[in-house]
Scaffold this motif. Structure first.
Motif, short mmCIF file in Angstrom:
data_model
loop_
_atom_site.label_atom_id
_atom_site.label_comp_id
_atom_site.label_asym_id
_atom_site.label_seq_id
_atom_site.Cartn_x
_atom_site.Cartn_y
_atom_site.Cartn_z
N MET A 1 1.16 -1.10 0.26
CA MET A 1 0.18 -0.18 0.03
C MET A 1 0.72 1.53 -0.14
SD MET A 1 -2.76 1.49 -0.29
CE MET A 1 -3.71 0.42 0.13
N THR A 2 1.80 1.58 1.25
CA THR A 2 2.57 2.60 1.00
C THR A 2 3.34 2.56 -0.04
OG1 THR A 2 4.57 1.17 1.56
CG2 THR A 2 2.98 2.27 3.63
N ASP A 3 3.91 1.15 -1.43
CA ASP A 3 4.12 2.02 -2.45
C ASP A 3 3.28 2.26 -3.58
OD1 ASP A 3 6.49 0.74 -1.61
OD2 ASP A 3 6.29 -1.08 -2.27
N ALA A 4 1.87 2.02 -3.67
CA ALA A 4 0.88 2.09 -4.10
C ALA A 4 0.68 3.83 -4.24
CB ALA A 4 -0.54 1.61 -4.42
N VAL A 5 1.03 4.60 -2.65
CA VAL A 5 0.46 5.99 -2.08
C VAL A 5 1.55 6.58 -2.97
CG1 VAL A 5 0.45 7.29 -0.15
CG2 VAL A 5 -0.25 5.38 -0.43
N ALA A 6 3.03 6.48 -2.25
CA ALA A 6 4.02 6.75 -3.22
C ALA A 6 4.06 7.39 -5.07
CB ALA A 6 5.53 6.37 -2.55
N ARG A 7 3.91 5.66 -5.37
CA ARG A 7 3.59 6.30 -6.63
C ARG A 7 2.62 7.17 -7.21
NH1 ARG A 7 4.45 0.95 -6.69
NH2 ARG A 7 2.22 -0.24 -6.68
N HIS A 8 1.80 7.73 -6.77
CA HIS A 8 0.50 8.46 -7.11
C HIS A 8 1.41 9.40 -6.83
CE1 HIS A 8 -3.29 10.95 -6.96
NE2 HIS A 8 -3.23 10.97 -5.94
N TYR A 9 2.16 10.08 -5.39
CA TYR A 9 2.42 11.31 -5.42
C TYR A 9 4.32 11.37 -6.21
CZ TYR A 9 -1.24 11.77 -2.33
OH TYR A 9 -2.30 12.16 -0.73
N GLN A 10 4.71 10.48 -6.54
CA GLN A 10 5.65 10.33 -7.67
C GLN A 10 5.81 11.32 -8.73
OE1 GLN A 10 8.59 8.66 -6.25
NE2 GLN A 10 9.40 10.72 -7.12
N THR A 11 6.65 12.01 -8.20
CA THR A 11 6.80 13.42 -9.70
C THR A 11 8.19 13.06 -10.81
OG1 THR A 11 8.13 14.10 -8.30
CG2 THR A 11 6.10 15.20 -8.60
N GLY A 12 7.63 13.38 -12.04
CA GLY A 12 8.68 13.03 -13.18
C GLY A 12 9.51 14.44 -12.88
N GLY A 13 11.00 14.73 -14.13
CA GLY A 13 11.93 15.07 -13.35
C GLY A 13 12.31 16.05 -12.32
N ASP A 14 13.12 17.02 -12.31
CA ASP A 14 12.74 17.63 -11.46
C ASP A 14 12.53 18.77 -10.22
OD1 ASP A 14 14.60 19.59 -9.81
OD2 ASP A 14 16.43 19.55 -10.73
N LEU A 15 11.80 18.67 -9.68
CA LEU A 15 10.71 19.05 -9.07
C LEU A 15 10.93 20.52 -8.75
CD1 LEU A 15 7.82 19.29 -7.92
CD2 LEU A 15 8.02 17.72 -5.79
N VAL A 16 11.86 20.53 -8.48
CA VAL A 16 12.89 21.86 -7.39
C VAL A 16 13.09 22.83 -8.97
CG1 VAL A 16 14.01 23.18 -6.43
CG2 VAL A 16 13.59 21.08 -5.45
N ARG A 17 13.71 22.05 -9.72
CA ARG A 17 13.75 23.42 -11.05
C ARG A 17 12.00 23.80 -11.26
NH1 ARG A 17 17.62 21.20 -15.92
NH2 ARG A 17 18.53 22.20 -14.08
N ALA A 18 10.80 22.67 -11.64
CA ALA A 18 9.73 23.27 -12.44
C ALA A 18 9.50 24.01 -11.19
CB ALA A 18 8.40 21.55 -12.17
N ILE A 19 9.34 24.07 -10.19
CA ILE A 19 9.02 25.30 -9.41
C ILE A 19 9.60 26.69 -9.97
CG2 ILE A 19 8.81 26.39 -6.31
CD1 ILE A 19 8.27 22.84 -5.89
N ALA A 20 10.68 26.46 -9.44
CA ALA A 20 11.88 27.66 -10.17
C ALA A 20 10.93 28.46 -11.34
CB ALA A 20 13.16 27.57 -10.30
N ASP A 21 11.01 27.16 -12.62
CA ASP A 21 10.94 27.88 -13.50
C ASP A 21 8.93 28.44 -13.75
OD1 ASP A 21 12.83 26.98 -14.65
OD2 ASP A 21 12.23 25.47 -15.46
N ALA A 22 8.30 27.97 -12.76
CA ALA A 22 6.75 28.52 -12.56
C ALA A 22 7.15 28.99 -11.43
CB ALA A 22 6.14 27.56 -11.77
N LEU A 23 8.11 30.35 -10.70
CA LEU A 23 8.04 31.23 -9.74
C LEU A 23 8.65 32.25 -10.91
CD1 LEU A 23 10.51 30.03 -6.76
CD2 LEU A 23 7.83 31.53 -6.81
N ARG A 24 9.79 31.80 -12.25
CA ARG A 24 9.94 32.80 -12.87
C ARG A 24 9.25 33.33 -13.46
NH1 ARG A 24 14.53 29.48 -12.93
NH2 ARG A 24 16.47 30.06 -11.53
N THR A 25 7.98 32.50 -14.42
CA THR A 25 6.87 32.92 -15.51
C THR A 25 5.75 34.43 -15.08
OG1 THR A 25 7.43 30.65 -16.57
CG2 THR A 25 5.08 32.25 -16.35
N ALA A 26 5.87 33.24 -13.34
CA ALA A 26 5.05 34.76 -12.74
C ALA A 26 5.78 36.23 -11.99
CB ALA A 26 4.37 33.88 -10.96
N GLY A 27 6.59 35.77 -12.67
CA GLY A 27 7.43 37.30 -12.61
C GLY A 27 8.56 37.21 -11.71
#
Length: 276
Positions: A1-27
């Motif tokens: 069960m814990t593996d299935a939950v972890a897979r649901h929330y697992q993100t692809g790619g670099d999450l920190v970079r994605a957040i930084a890019d979204a911040l820059r897009t927002a100015g």
């Protein structure tokens, strides 16, 4: 069960970079932001940062408090508590990528010395007895079948008299949940309790239930606004600082389902304030 939950929330790619890019897009410059600037993605529970600050009042924290955040995600609530109350917050989450991102984001906003995060299981906490003054869970129990073990562990690590707040999504009276939703794409990893069952679980773990607050109507309004913003945004606008960064393209359908689930009272949002 814990593996299935972890897979649901697992993100692809670099999450920190994605957040930084979204911040820059927002100015916004990631090197010059506050904890509140991240709230669109790191406080993706119902009612967001406003709900977090409401919980701070229930927990009665001060600068000397040690708070445990069980299911800490990207660390938004932990940072909000540290910033608002001056306390130290320890976060634990099942998803290692979230813990790594939470640590990085905390450094961005100058709170690295007041919060820390590690991967672990809410039903087997890696902490000594009576290690914390207070503890909280925000939208965590929906993915946990063994709620009795989670609450027993929360009680164990709290000092006598310490406060515990559980703010969660519960089974409503309006019928079965419409999926996908932010915590589950199917019913396989969804374990909702009714309000009455939650109260019994908390008391069974040794807590004294002090207050109960049902925020379903306010949660419905909050999700209606979130869904409207998502549907009105053009793809050409670039990455938005929303839970879609974590949950992918199907977050739009999740948001629509949440509106229906709340409106039809298939789910309820309730906060339980307890003392150890």
């Amino acid at each position: 069960m814990t593996d299935a939950v972890a897979r649901h929330y697992q993100t692809g790619g670099d999450l920190v970079r994605a957040i930084a890019d979204a911040l820059r897009t927002a100015g916004k410059d990631p090197a010059r932001i506050t904890a509140a600037d991240l709230a669109g993605v790191d406080e993706f529970h119902v009612r967001g940062r406003a709900a977090t600050l409401e919980l701070a009042g229930f927990l009665r924290l001060d600068a000397g408090s040690r708070l445990l955040d069980i299911g800490s995600g990207l660390g938004g609530p932990a940072r909000a508590m540290a910033e608002a109350c001056g306390c130290h917050v320890t976060g634990i989450d099942l998803t290692p990528a979230y813990c790594a991102a939470a640590t990085a984001l905390s450094a961005w906003v100058g709170l690295a010395d007041r919060v820390d995060f590690s991967a672990g299981d809410a039903t087997a906490l890696p902490f000594a007895d009576a290690a914390f003054d207070a503890a909280m869970t925000i939208h965590v129990a929906m993915n946990i079948a063994a709620k009795d073990r989670m609450y027993a562990e929360a009680r164990r690590v709290l000092k006598p008299g310490g406060r515990f707040v559980a703010y969660d999504i519960l089974q409503g009276e309006g019928g079965e949940v419409l999926y996908p939703v932010p915590w589950a794409r199917t019913a396989a990893i969804s374990h909702l309790a009714t309000p009455g069952a939650m109260a019994a679980l908390l008391e069974g773990a040794g807590f004294t239930l002090l207050e109960t607050h049902d925020s379903t109507a306010a949660g419905q309004l909050w999700f209606e606004r979130l869904a409207a913003r998502g549907s009105g945004r053009a793809a050409a606008d670039g990455p938005a600082l929303t839970p879609a960064l974590l949950l992918g393209d199907d977050f739009a359908q999740m948001a629509r389902n949440q509106v229906a689930n709340l409106r039809e009272r298939r789910i309820r949002t309730v906060t339980f304030v307890c003392a150890a």
